[in-house]
Structure formats: C-alpha cells, structure tokens
Design an enzyme around this catalytic site. Sequence first.
Site, mmCIF file in Angstrom:
data_model
loop_
_atom_site.group_PDB
_atom_site.id
_atom_site.type_symbol
_atom_site.label_atom_id
_atom_site.label_comp_id
_atom_site.label_asym_id
_atom_site.label_seq_id
_atom_site.Cartn_x
_atom_site.Cartn_y
_atom_site.Cartn_z
ATOM 1 N N CYS A 37 49.924 -12.095 60.726
ATOM 2 C CA CYS A 37 50.637 -11.669 61.930
ATOM 3 C C CYS A 37 49.912 -12.067 63.214
ATOM 4 O O CYS A 37 50.428 -11.854 64.302
ATOM 5 C CB CYS A 37 50.884 -10.171 61.899
ATOM 6 S SG CYS A 37 49.388 -9.200 62.108
ATOM 7 N N GLU A 70 20.540 6.416 30.526
ATOM 8 C CA GLU A 70 20.211 5.960 29.177
ATOM 9 C C GLU A 70 21.191 4.871 28.757
ATOM 10 O O GLU A 70 22.221 4.689 29.383
ATOM 11 C CB GLU A 70 20.347 7.121 28.170
ATOM 12 C CG GLU A 70 19.591 8.367 28.545
ATOM 13 C CD GLU A 70 20.120 9.596 27.808
ATOM 14 O OE1 GLU A 70 20.659 9.457 26.698
ATOM 15 O OE2 GLU A 70 19.995 10.690 28.373
ATOM 16 N N CYS A 100 43.247 -5.977 59.426
ATOM 17 C CA CYS A 100 44.277 -6.334 60.393
ATOM 18 C C CYS A 100 44.585 -5.054 61.162
ATOM 19 O O CYS A 100 44.753 -3.995 60.571
ATOM 20 C CB CYS A 100 45.530 -6.845 59.682
ATOM 21 S SG CYS A 100 46.954 -6.938 60.775
ATOM 22 N N TYR A 123 19.092 11.029 21.127
ATOM 23 C CA TYR A 123 19.123 11.074 22.590
ATOM 24 C C TYR A 123 19.510 12.427 23.172
ATOM 25 O O TYR A 123 19.602 12.564 24.387
ATOM 26 C CB TYR A 123 20.059 9.996 23.133
ATOM 27 C CG TYR A 123 21.471 10.085 22.601
ATOM 28 C CD1 TYR A 123 21.850 9.314 21.509
ATOM 29 C CD2 TYR A 123 22.398 10.942 23.169
ATOM 30 C CE1 TYR A 123 23.139 9.391 21.003
ATOM 31 C CE2 TYR A 123 23.675 11.029 22.671
ATOM 32 C CZ TYR A 123 24.045 10.252 21.590
ATOM 33 O OH TYR A 123 25.312 10.332 21.093
ATOM 34 N N CYS A 138 44.483 -11.989 62.093
ATOM 35 C CA CYS A 138 45.144 -11.814 60.806
ATOM 36 C C CYS A 138 45.934 -13.072 60.463
ATOM 37 O O CYS A 138 46.711 -13.552 61.293
ATOM 38 C CB CYS A 138 46.077 -10.607 60.879
ATOM 39 S SG CYS A 138 47.137 -10.455 59.422
ATOM 40 N N LYS A 187 24.174 3.359 26.648
ATOM 41 C CA LYS A 187 25.333 3.850 25.931
ATOM 42 C C LYS A 187 25.425 2.997 24.676
ATOM 43 O O LYS A 187 25.651 1.793 24.750
ATOM 44 C CB LYS A 187 26.593 3.673 26.783
ATOM 45 C CG LYS A 187 27.862 4.081 26.075
ATOM 46 C CD LYS A 187 29.051 3.895 26.998
ATOM 47 C CE LYS A 187 30.336 4.256 26.309
ATOM 48 N NZ LYS A 187 30.573 3.516 25.075
ATOM 49 N N ASP A 194 26.765 1.591 21.006
ATOM 50 C CA ASP A 194 28.058 1.291 20.443
ATOM 51 C C ASP A 194 27.947 1.438 18.934
ATOM 52 O O ASP A 194 27.783 0.458 18.218
ATOM 53 C CB ASP A 194 28.424 -0.141 20.828
ATOM 54 C CG ASP A 194 29.903 -0.282 21.035
ATOM 55 O OD1 ASP A 194 30.610 0.716 20.845
ATOM 56 O OD2 ASP A 194 30.352 -1.384 21.367
ATOM 57 N N GLU A 246 0.842 -1.187 0.000
ATOM 58 C CA GLU A 246 0.000 0.000 0.000
ATOM 59 C C GLU A 246 0.890 1.255 0.000
ATOM 60 O O GLU A 246 0.665 2.223 -0.712
ATOM 61 C CB GLU A 246 -0.888 -0.028 1.261
ATOM 62 C CG GLU A 246 -1.916 1.086 1.368
ATOM 63 C CD GLU A 246 -2.956 1.046 0.262
ATOM 64 O OE1 GLU A 246 -3.069 0.003 -0.421
ATOM 65 O OE2 GLU A 246 -3.629 2.066 0.064
ATOM 66 N N TYR A 247 1.946 1.187 0.827
ATOM 67 C CA TYR A 247 2.920 2.281 0.875
ATOM 68 C C TYR A 247 3.566 2.449 -0.498
ATOM 69 O O TYR A 247 3.640 3.552 -1.042
ATOM 70 C CB TYR A 247 3.991 1.971 1.931
ATOM 71 C CG TYR A 247 5.045 3.043 2.074
ATOM 72 C CD1 TYR A 247 4.900 4.075 3.011
ATOM 73 C CD2 TYR A 247 6.187 3.062 1.255
ATOM 74 C CE1 TYR A 247 5.850 5.069 3.134
ATOM 75 C CE2 TYR A 247 7.139 4.056 1.368
ATOM 76 C CZ TYR A 247 6.973 5.059 2.310
ATOM 77 O OH TYR A 247 7.911 6.046 2.427
ATOM 78 N N LYS A 264 30.934 2.104 31.791
ATOM 79 C CA LYS A 264 31.156 0.967 30.892
ATOM 80 C C LYS A 264 31.086 -0.346 31.638
ATOM 81 O O LYS A 264 31.716 -0.502 32.677
ATOM 82 C CB LYS A 264 32.529 1.096 30.220
ATOM 83 C CG LYS A 264 32.475 1.908 28.950
ATOM 84 C CD LYS A 264 33.787 1.800 28.205
ATOM 85 C CE LYS A 264 33.777 0.577 27.328
ATOM 86 N NZ LYS A 264 34.300 0.775 25.994
ATOM 87 N N CYS A 281 52.028 -5.067 60.232
ATOM 88 C CA CYS A 281 51.777 -6.381 59.646
ATOM 89 C C CYS A 281 52.622 -6.493 58.369
ATOM 90 O O CYS A 281 52.582 -5.604 57.520
ATOM 91 C CB CYS A 281 50.295 -6.495 59.330
ATOM 92 S SG CYS A 281 49.831 -8.053 58.574
HETATM 93 ZN ZN LIG Z 1 48.311 -8.680 60.058
#
Ligand SMILES: [Zn+2]
Length: 645
Positions: A393, A104, A406, A210, A390, A106, A108, A30-31, A298, A411
């Site tokens: 230590c 939005e 720690c 955008y 720890c 991002k 690519d 039709e178009y 990203k 340490c």
């Molecule tokens: Zn430590």
Amino acid sequence: MERMRELVEILNRWAYEYYVLDDPSVPDREYDRLYDELRELERETGVVLPDSPTRRVGGEPIKGFERHAHIARLYSLDKAVTEDELSAFFTRVQKAGEATYTVEYKYDGLTVCLTYEGGAFVRATTRGNGIEGEDVTAQALTVPSFPLTISYMGTLEVRGEAIIRLSALEKFNTAHPDEPLKNARNAAAGAIRNLDPKVTKSRSPEILFYDINYMSDSPVSSQTEAMEFLRREGFKTFPFFRHCKDREEVFAAVEEIEVGRRKLDVLTDGAVIKVNEEAIRADMGATDKFPRWAIAYKFEAEEAESTVRRVFWQVGRTGKLTPLAEIEPVELAGATVRRATLNNYGDLTRKDVKEGSRVLVRRSNEVIPEILGAVSHVEGSVPVEKPVVCPYCGSAVRETGANLFCTNQDCPPRIVQRLTHYCSKNAADVEGMSEMTLQLLYEKRGVRRFSDLYRLTAEDFGGLDGFKEKKIGNLLAAIEESKRIPLERFLYAIGIDGIGRVAARDLAAFGSVEAIAALGFEELVALEDIGEVTANSILAFFADEENRAELARLYEAGVTPTANVRKTEGIFSGENVVLTGSLGTMSRTEAQKLIEARGGVCQSAVSGKTTLVIAGEKAGSKLEKARALGIRVIGEAEFAEMLRP
Ligand SMILES: [Zn+2]
C-alpha cells in the site's frame, strides 16, 4: 554364606562400575569367574540373596502382563513446539513464584516405573495410562542399570526411560540380519514389553533414571535433590542435567541439547524443562492430563539445504512484514518445499540470508518451513533491501524491535488476513470460506469488516468466477451457522493482539464480552496465561471506538457469543474458588469437579474476584496473595466439612 555375601557385593560393585558408571575396573572373565562361583554356592545351599546378580536373568516367558496400579499417578508431559508456547509456560511459572528450572534430555523410549519397599526392589511397571501399567518385573530384571537393594527404607517409586543405544541397535542388527529392528524407539518398547525376558536381554536395553514418582518418608524437595538421590542410590542417570536460574539459561541449555544430540548414542527428540522446587510444583498442580510445572520442548525434525531465488514480503493481519523466501524446490519429510519463512526483518539480517545464498531449511511443526541460516554465499548473492514503505500500500513502515509493520490499518493484505483469521476453524469456523474467496469478496464486493460477511446475499456471490448455486448455498449456510459461536472462539476470532486460543479460553471464564471489557489491568495479569503486554493490548482493544462499533454491528447482525457455563446450585454457589497447595485426600482436579458440581467457579489464580481460597499443604504465593487481599481462606478439614451432604 559369608563367601556368598562377599561375592554378591563384589559382583554388584563391578556391575555398577560397568553398567552405571561406564568405567569397568576388571576384565569380563574375572566377573564371569566369580559369578560362576556364586551360582555354584547358591545351588549347593539353595539360598539366593535378595540382591544376588543371578536374579537378573528374568526367568521363564510369561503368559501375559498383569496390570498394576502406580502409587502416585505417572503424568505424561505437555508439549511445546514453538518458543511462544515455551514463553507461555514461563509466564505461568512466574505467577506461581520464584522458581528455578532444570533441563534434561527428552528420551524417545518407553517409560518405566520401579518400586522399592524396605530397601529392596519389588516391581517394575510400564507407565500404561498413568494410573496403572503392565508388570514388567521379569523383563526389567535383565537390565543391569539399577540396584536391587538400596539404603532408603521407605516406599519408593522411581521413574526412568528404557532405551536402546543406537550402537546396541546396530550391533543387534548386524547379528540378526534377517529380522533387523527398525528403530531404537520401537526396539526399546518391544524389548521391555516382550513376554519372554530372554528376548528383552538379547536386545540389551538400558534404563536411564530421571525422577522420583513417590517417596513415603522424607521426600525430596526439588528435582536437583531427586537426581542426587538417584545417583547416590546407584541408579543410572544421564550425564546431561542443567539447573537454570532463569529462562535465558533454560534456552541456552535447550540449545546445547539441540546442537549436541546428533553426536549422541541415545535417541532424543527434545528437552524436558521442569520447575525445580517441589513447593512451587505443588502450588501449580496439574491439569487433567499434565503437570503444570513441566513441559517437553520438542525439536522440529527435518532439515535440508537449498538456494534462495528471491525474497519477498508478506503482510499479516497485525501489519507485520514477514520476509518469505522462494527457494529451489527441495524434498523435506515427504513434501516438496518451495517457500520458506524468515520470521521477521531482524531474523533475516541475523541469519545473513541473501538472494542466491545456500541456506539450511527446516520443516516446522505447523507453519511453513523456516530458514535456519545461510550455509554459504555465492558470487552474485544479493543482500535483501529493507523496505522503507509497505510493498502493498506504500504506507510508511514502522520498526519495532526486530519487526517491521505497515502502519496502515486498511492495508489490503491485512484486511484479507484479518477476515481469513476470523473465518478459520478455531475462530468463527466458516466452513469453505478460503483466503482466495475472501480476497475476491474484498476486491469485488468491498467486504472489509467481519460484520460485512453477515450482510452477504446470493446475489453478491452471483457474478463471481467459479461460484455455482450449490457452493453459494453452502457458504451462506456456513456464515449463518457461525453466528452461534462459543465465547472463547469469538474472543480468538476478533484478533486482539496477543490473544491466542489458550488466553481466549481463560478469558471466556468471565462469561461475556462485556464482563471481559470491564476487567482492569490487575485482574487481567492475574490470569494464568496473560502477561503485561497482552493485558495492555486487551485494554487498548476495548478502548478503541471502532472496535466497539464493530462489536455492536456483529451483535446487530445476530452474532451471539455464548459462554458454556453450566449453572448448578450448591454450597459453593456464588463462590469464585482458588485451590492452592496439595490436598491429602484428593487431587486438585477432583476437588475442582466437586466444587463445580456444587455451584462454585474454580479460578487458576487469585484475583479481586476470588471469594474463597482452599489451602492445602505447602501452599505458596497464592495463599500469601489471598491473605493480602483479605480473602477468606479455609483448610482441608473445613473444605471436607463443606463437601459433606
Ligand atoms: Zn501496507
């Protein structure tokens, strides 16, 4: 003629329904029937209406792209890859005022800019270097997702991204098996930047709009208004758009994109976060390259599954215990990964990772890969125990939020990590000084403080394994070299909690360590990238007696942190200047350069040290603060007067 007008309007409405709304109301034939009728009439009369869809064919191949200047600069966006960097962005925004945000996709693809004058489309250009781009009008005309005429009569530049849908790419590749297009991003850029508009058309790119880059009359005052404007005028926009009132809502929207993007027909590698309000944008301004009011977040790319063999703990320079998982080796983005981090104890429990669990591993942007979460547990999966002391230590462990620390300043791994940080490239940059060497120097030669490095001699290295004359000579030369250190790198090197490279650069503007040590809380939080927590840690650092003694030892050893300030004399000598609002005749960056060339120092925020504020249009919170502090404020006219030779 009347029939032609009628046909153009019907065809444009159908095209809009088909291409912009994805909701066709008539069958293609039709178009085509009415399109052919219009073409026939145009041939007979020799008249083509300005918004006739027959103008969409794009014409003959061109010889080359002409360059064309954008009315307003098309900035690219600063990127954040970690949540820390994103937080720094929010801190900056909050200092500028009460902002809301938009989130939005991002895209690519290839950025394009469309110009309208008097209600008619006149030109399409690529972003190019942001100041001028290539004229791709003929190519863009083959894309049906934007209107040829609009109701807005002023001069307008709108911004969109040319993309090729993944389905369109597949369709093209099925039809052209001999010369398939490798990926959607290159295909989109290649389609628009092709001299032959027929090639552009054959790849069926779309442009998703955008933003508004320039508006001569009644400009919009926010991003939400800009999107409404674009939709109202018939531009194709992307359905995902969130208006968020705070950072929690922003994070939720970003997550929504990250989870949903895999099911999409459009390539995206992140989210774009913008300050919604134009007034705050104007106040925040731009750096040389980027607007300060927007950031692209990203997503990290590669993921794979693996099994956790065991989890052990690492101690960093702040004493933080980080759980590190040894995993079954797995290929990730071309590298074999054997270890993955879990950030902190809270992260480990939240993600429910046990020894023996199947986990999803993701390659981060710079650090070691991260475990995203447990996929499944198997029989015999063992929960990871929370350390009470720890593991290195034996000192008590302090729990702060999600983190374990720690409590022992001395340490061993903390000491080695502090030294490693000090010697790293962006800090003192002691070339060739590895973590392993520092570990040896700590164990065998008692090197503990930064200043200990400067007392090392060839004899100290002599008895160590693997150190030959040449290597020793190079290391000693590198240590010597590190004495001449830029102030900003020194501030980063000494490891004040919360001071990254960005904040160190901000602080360095004060000229010397002593000047920074003398700053008060209010002056610190007035800086762009420093929040309350960091301000307190700076104060605590300089209040600590051992830190002050260590600084003295470093100076004694000949370490001289130097601020690179160029002294120039001029009408702004002695002035600490803050620019706010937008200037009519120049960008802020240009204004800054002019002020600095005349002896002034430009600051990013108003503080007790500010002596002069230059207020352009739409000046916001900085102006209010300046008035409250009784700082001299001048307008653009007076500024121009001062610049006069
Ligand atoms: Zn430590």
